[in-house]
Design an enzyme around this catalytic site. Sequence first.
Site, mmCIF file in Angstrom:
data_model
loop_
_atom_site.group_PDB
_atom_site.id
_atom_site.type_symbol
_atom_site.label_atom_id
_atom_site.label_comp_id
_atom_site.label_asym_id
_atom_site.label_seq_id
_atom_site.Cartn_x
_atom_site.Cartn_y
_atom_site.Cartn_z
ATOM 1 C CB THR A 47 -1.079 0.006 0.962
ATOM 2 O OG1 THR A 47 -0.263 0.469 2.492
ATOM 3 C CG2 THR A 47 -1.481 -1.413 1.416
ATOM 4 C CB CYS A 48 0.477 4.851 0.143
ATOM 5 S SG CYS A 48 -1.010 5.352 1.423
ATOM 6 C CD GLU A 104 -7.712 3.260 2.174
ATOM 7 O OE1 GLU A 104 -7.178 3.466 0.907
ATOM 8 O OE2 GLU A 104 -8.095 4.764 2.659
ATOM 9 N N GLY A 106 -6.334 12.430 -10.738
ATOM 10 C CA GLY A 106 -6.445 10.970 -10.281
ATOM 11 C C GLY A 106 -7.542 10.297 -9.168
ATOM 12 C CB THR A 107 -10.475 9.542 -10.213
ATOM 13 O OG1 THR A 107 -10.728 9.764 -11.436
ATOM 14 C CG2 THR A 107 -11.176 11.347 -10.871
ATOM 15 N N GLY A 108 -9.191 7.124 -8.559
ATOM 16 C CA GLY A 108 -9.104 6.655 -8.249
ATOM 17 C C GLY A 108 -9.737 6.013 -6.862
ATOM 18 N N GLY A 114 -8.002 8.872 -3.794
ATOM 19 C CA GLY A 114 -9.260 9.646 -5.177
ATOM 20 C C GLY A 114 -10.116 10.239 -4.859
#
EC number: 1.2.1.70
Length: 408
Positions: A57-58, A120, A193-195, A198
Amino acid sequence: MNNHYFKNIDNFFVAGINYKKSDASVRGQFAIGNEQYAAILAAAAAEGIGELFVLSTCNRTEIYGIAHCPHQLVRLLCAQTAGDAETFVRSAYIKQGADAVEHVYHVASGLDSQILGDYEIVGQLKTAVRFAKEGGAIGAFTERLINSVLQASKNVKNNTELSGGTVSTAFAAVQYIRAHVPGCCGKKILLVGTGKIGRNTCKNLVDYLGTTNITLINRSPEKAQELASELGLHWAPVAALESELRAADVVIVATNAQQKTILRQHLEGAGEKLIIDLSIPYNVADDAQTLPNVRMVNVDELSKLKDETFRMRQAEVPKAKAIIAEGMQEFEEWCDMRRHVPLLKDLKAKLRTLREHPECPHMREQHAKLLDVEIQRVLNETAGRIKERNERGCQYISALHQFISVPN
């Protein structure tokens, strides 16, 4: 490597890096996608490692698995990443056995999240394990562990306030804008970015800033158009990125691009900008971040935000740990009993042999069904005594004596 005794809790490891000891530039070197993940699973199978999964993950990259030593897992991971094993190990934590098991529980329950209580990670964990299972890398041990971990995570969420309030990376970005941008409701915001991140950030902008002065750009324009239509916002094609960047007051970057998306020439001489980069690896070029007209904020800085929500969550940590301890105890008991499966199978075979032995007159064929029941009773009692006293050899002998002593 596939024998029963190898697949136990003592041989379970996790090797990983996260936000605590490495910044986003280092973590970005070890981020993996599906192709790399598939290659890791294939290489693991070739080495005889049958149970593992990777969580990327990030905020973290972690490889979990049953191995003879953790360096097997590190080599598998780093063979497929931009970063090398030496760099990884410098920032890595390596845990074994019960410590590794506890780490999984903490991760899934939000105790190890960059923002305490952020759940998350649960969806990301499920996705990671599902991918490994489809690749044949999840066995009985890992299946049982993850089921227990997810149940504990659910109990923590439902029975504590660890996730109370509204705090996530996406919301922390909105908090930062609200605290540091005067008149933020009237500012022009560009979201690139609309993942998943986003989308969440975008919805928080609308809900908590009360603004629709937001333009969306995404590599796949349909996604940007769909979200813009849903929330009553603007959208623009990727080709308009530079002009939209120059026009924006606040820029939020949440892309998964491997190459830098925001370049120096996009921002140079374009007026004061606040740029929040939620991407891993960073998607704003290094030389663009240092421009005098640019104020940069990344995910590591957002995690440092402190408020009443965090203090309230911190107070819930002991309750969460108590729930996790219960889940771990049950899992460890299951693991302990698994160690004795070969002994119990051997005992069952021996009892069946004794049933047919001519020196045991009470063991006649007409009593076969009753003796099967007796065998199962002895096995159940033996398993119970092993669990209680942890004396495998002594209980084996006791069971044989008990069975032979059954009266006619």
